[in-house]
Each structure stands twice: as structure tokens, then as C-alpha cells.
Write a protein that holds these residues in place. Sequence first.
Motif, PDB file in Angstrom:
ATOM      1  N   LEU A 194      -4.242   2.728   5.612  1.00 55.18           N
ATOM      2  CA  LEU A 194      -4.212   3.399   6.908  1.00 55.18           C
ATOM      3  C   LEU A 194      -4.918   4.750   6.849  1.00 55.18           C
ATOM      4  N   ALA A 195      -4.708   5.485   5.764  1.00 54.63           N
ATOM      5  CA  ALA A 195      -5.365   6.782   5.605  1.00 54.63           C
ATOM      6  C   ALA A 195      -6.882   6.622   5.589  1.00 54.63           C
ATOM      7  N   GLU A 196      -7.365   5.593   4.921  1.00 50.32           N
ATOM      8  CA  GLU A 196      -8.812   5.365   4.844  1.00 50.32           C
ATOM      9  C   GLU A 196      -9.370   4.977   6.214  1.00 50.32           C
ATOM     10  N   GLY A 227      -4.105  -2.351  -3.050  1.00 49.29           N
ATOM     11  CA  GLY A 227      -5.470  -2.470  -3.537  1.00 49.29           C
ATOM     12  C   GLY A 227      -6.468  -2.881  -2.473  1.00 49.29           C
ATOM     13  N   ILE A 228      -5.999  -3.205  -1.250  1.00 50.52           N
ATOM     14  CA  ILE A 228      -6.893  -3.569  -0.155  1.00 50.52           C
ATOM     15  C   ILE A 228      -7.440  -2.298   0.480  1.00 50.52           C
ATOM     16  N   ARG A 229      -8.751  -2.258   0.695  1.00 53.52           N
ATOM     17  CA  ARG A 229      -9.385  -1.084   1.267  1.00 53.52           C
ATOM     18  C   ARG A 229     -10.202  -1.463   2.498  1.00 53.52           C
ATOM     19  N   LEU A 230     -10.762  -0.440   3.137  1.00 52.52           N
ATOM     20  CA  LEU A 230     -11.517  -0.646   4.369  1.00 52.52           C
ATOM     21  C   LEU A 230     -12.672  -1.611   4.163  1.00 52.52           C
ATOM     22  N   ASP A 231     -13.345  -1.524   3.027  1.00 53.87           N
ATOM     23  CA  ASP A 231     -14.466  -2.427   2.748  1.00 53.87           C
ATOM     24  C   ASP A 231     -14.027  -3.889   2.732  1.00 53.87           C
ATOM     25  N   SER A 286     -14.811  -9.007   6.332  1.00 59.40           N
ATOM     26  CA  SER A 286     -14.446 -10.128   7.192  1.00 59.40           C
ATOM     27  C   SER A 286     -15.392 -10.262   8.366  1.00 59.40           C
ATOM     28  N   GLY A 287     -16.180  -9.210   8.612  1.00 63.53           N
ATOM     29  CA  GLY A 287     -17.094  -9.234   9.745  1.00 63.53           C
ATOM     30  C   GLY A 287     -16.469  -8.702  11.020  1.00 63.53           C
ATOM     31  N   ALA A 288     -15.177  -8.340  10.960  1.00 67.12           N
ATOM     32  CA  ALA A 288     -14.499  -7.872  12.171  1.00 67.12           C
ATOM     33  C   ALA A 288     -14.856  -6.432  12.503  1.00 67.12           C
TER      34      ALA A 288
END
Length: 212
Positions: A85-87, A199-203, A208-210
Motif C-alpha cells: 500500500l505504501a508503494e 513480497g508482492i510489489r507494485l511491479d 498483470s496489465g491492469a
Amino acid sequence: MDGTLVDTEPYWMTAERELVHEWGGTWTHEDGLQLVGQGLWSSALVFQSRGVKLTPQEIIDWLTDRVTVQIEEHVPWRPGARELLAEVREAGIPTALVTMSIRRMADQIAGFLDEELGRPAFDVVVAGDEVERPKPYPDAYLRAAELLGVEIADCVAIEDSEPGVAAAVASGATTFAVPFHVPLPESPAYTRLPNGLDGIRLDDLAASGALR
């Protein structure tokens, strides 16, 4: 919120068990799992069927009061949720909190997040007492997109329950499923993240293309 940002399901289950026991009934862990992700008003009818002689609103208030007390004692953050969320906020992407919990509890969690991030965590909050139809209907997600002023097709939704995932998919948002307390099967309708948001990030979302 519940199950994605914070692990409040054990708090809900404790409150549910106490409520039913107070009226002379029995409530098991399996009973609690059946309500994960459900709207509070439909859940209230289940408690009435178990002998709780309160109105739906009284049941919702009783449970919410008990859960918020537990949250005040300890906020059970889910791993990776705050970091992601911060990212997202740092990138200037509009955000909405869409939950079937009532507004005062959603505001409580959002307030803790604001303190953690040092900035508003969400531009919009849509709570369970602000939509006519709960999840699995898409109403809450559609309302959030409307308030953000964006197309729902340009949105990403992150959900942990069957009703939540169904609502997000039905709305037209790109949906990520993070199974936690209840299993979620593989499906072409959404992307499943079996290990949650740690470990999931904005990239990863952008891949996903969204996000474009």
C-alpha cells in the motif's frame, strides 16, 4: 480489509462465539469460517437462527464493538499489505478501501494505517453499511470506482474470500485472490497469490496489465 490488510477473522470468531454462547448456543470454528467475507446483515440472520434474540442491527453493533476493542489492544497486520500500500501511494495511484465491515470499524483501521504511512492510506472508503447489496454483489466496488472518478476496468482489487473475489470479478476489476482463512481455487477469472501479499510489489500488479 479483514483478511487482506488485517487478520481480524480470529477476532470476529471470538466475538461470534461469545455472542452465541451468551444466548445459550454453540458456535464452532467451522461455523465462523462459513461467514468469512459475508455481509454483516446476512450474517446477523444466521445468529438469529442460532437463538440470538437481538435485532440485526443490535447483533452487528455487538460484534463490531467486541472486535474493535480487540483491535485497539493489538492491530494484527497481514504481512506485506502495508508495504504494498505504501508503494502504491508513493506512486500516486488512487486507492479505495472496500469492506463489508461497517464504517466506524473501517475508519478505525484506516486511521491506524494513516499513522503507519504518515499520509492518508485511502482516498475513499466504502463500507458494508453504505451499500444496498453486500458482496458477492459488485455494488461496493462499483461505488468505490465512481467515488474515485475512474473506470472499474482500470482498477485492481485484492480479496481473500469467495464473496469478495466474486464481487471484485463481477465489478470488472482486475482481481487478485489472496487465500488465507478459506481456500480459493485456481480460476481464469482472477490471479491467485497463494502466499499472500508478502513480497508482492507494485511491479507485480503492473505485470498483470491492469495498471497502465
